[in-house]
Scaffold this motif. Structure first.
Motif: not given
Length: 379
Positions: A33-48
């Motif tokens: 749940e905490e991770m999804f909050g970070l995804l929503h704010t954009g504080d992450y990166r994946m490939a591509g």
């Protein structure tokens, strides 16, 4: 005095991972749940190109001039899934796995996974860990996050297709967030997997007092408050994927789909809420494969991308779980709405849960300390 160039890391075997808390489903749901909050704010990166790719996969040709090259049998692949996650995690990592459905004939899991966790500043390794349980629990926890926000609070009945590992962890997450669950209906193909699931269920959740083995998809879905399809199968023809029909679905049902799934016209209707774990993931998939994309990637969110491409629905009819978690979109709005959530699986989930387990291991003195170097030979 420790040499500042010295790099040590820890190796965590599967038993080490268990001692460090990898099977703590309630903590895993909270972490996701905490991770999804970070995804929503954009504080992450994946490939591509859009920073949302599932990963990079090695596949094999039907006909190869090299007799020792693996054949493209069911689920035969190698894959790397890298990501960075910010917030309190601020780590990077990559899950690497090989998969072959024929492993079951050797008594092995279909996929065998390892995960490397890295310091986000230097890139130095922090841990190299067994990742089958890491992956299984983070995968199951995501439907649990969805159920926390989107299932009815009084949910009691869960319908499951495919009584394997994914079903066990998804059900664990559902019960963690909806403890009133007391009934499980399950459909499987083989008696061995059913027996394993039923024995696990009786031992793990004695509060589930009604367990029914059913023989049809309709029976899995009809009357269930929560539905999940967790079965594996051949990919390529969506007409053969397990399909949810609107007539089967009770008002108020929450459906979390991490595996092969299709839907009929009734379920495609606009009044069925459609939620993705991360829209960017599905947009990346859609760009990466031939069309219709659902022929190649059988999760239901890819079907949504095909429907948008074909003009059958609009982009604004898709909701992101991260926006719901952060409160920018509503959770369940009433007891009658039907909500269908696609679960694609993302490497940021491995980074999030892997970081928590690693920090637990350090705090508890778990794992084997390994040395990369004291001083690098080349620098």
């Amino acid at each position: 005095m420790t040499d500042p160039t010295r790099i040590d890391f820890i190796y965590l075997s599967e038993p080490d991972m268990i001692r460090a808390g990898v099977t703590d489903m309630t903590a895993c749901v909270d972490t996701m749940e905490e991770m999804f909050g970070l995804l929503h704010t954009g504080d992450y990166r994946m490939a591509g190109a859009n920073n949302d790719s599932h990963g990079a996969m090695v596949v094999f040709p039907e006909n190869s001039p090299f007799p020792d090259m693996p054949k493209p049998t069911a689920d035969r692949r190698f894959m790397a899934m890298p990501a960075y996650l910010g917030g309190r995690f601020r780590t990077a990592g990559v899950k690497w796995y090989g998969s072959n459905i024929a492993n079951r004939e050797k008594g092995l899991p279909r996929s065998i996974l390892m995960f490397t966790l890295n310091d986000a500043d230097t890139g130095a390794p922090l841990a190299f860990m067994s990742a089958n349980l890491l992956s299984a629990y983070r995968t199951g926890a995501v439907p649990g996050v969805g159920a926390r926000h989107l299932a009815r609070k009084d949910a009691k009945v869960v319908g499951i297709l495919g009584p394997g590992v994914m079903a066990k962890t998804a059900l664990s997450a559902f019960i963690a967030v909806r403890p009133g669950i007391d009934t499980v209906k399950v459909k499987g193909r083989g008696q061995k997997s059913l027996d394993s699931f039923l024995a696990w269920l009786a031992e793990t959740f004695p509060q589930v007092t009604t367990v029914e083995v059913v023989d049809s998809l309709e029976a899995v879905v009809r009357g269930s408050d929560i539905v999940t399809f967790c079965s594996s199968g051949e990919v390529g023809d969506p007409a053969t994927y397990p399909t949810v029909k609107r007539d089967w679905v009770k008002p108020g049902c929450f459906l979390a789909m991490p595996a092969l799934c299709n839907i009929d016209a009734g379920m495609q209707a606009a009044d069925v809420r459609k939620v993705l774990d991360n829209t960017g993931l599905y947009e990346a998939w859609f760009e990466e494969v031939p069309k219709p994309a659902h022929k190649v990637i059988p999760v239901i969110g890819v079907k949504f991308m095909d429907m948008i491409h074909e003009g059958k629905m609009t982009r604004d009819q898709i909701e992101d779980l991260g926006a719901i978690v952060k409160g920018d979109l509503p959770g369940r709005r009433n007891d009658d709405e039907i909500i269908l959530m696609s679960v694609g699986g993302m490497p940021v989930e491995d980074v999030a849960w892997g970081t928590v387990v690693y920090r637990n291991a350090i705090a508890r003195g778990i794992g084997v300390k390994l040395n990369l170097w004291d001083v690098p030979t080349l620098r």
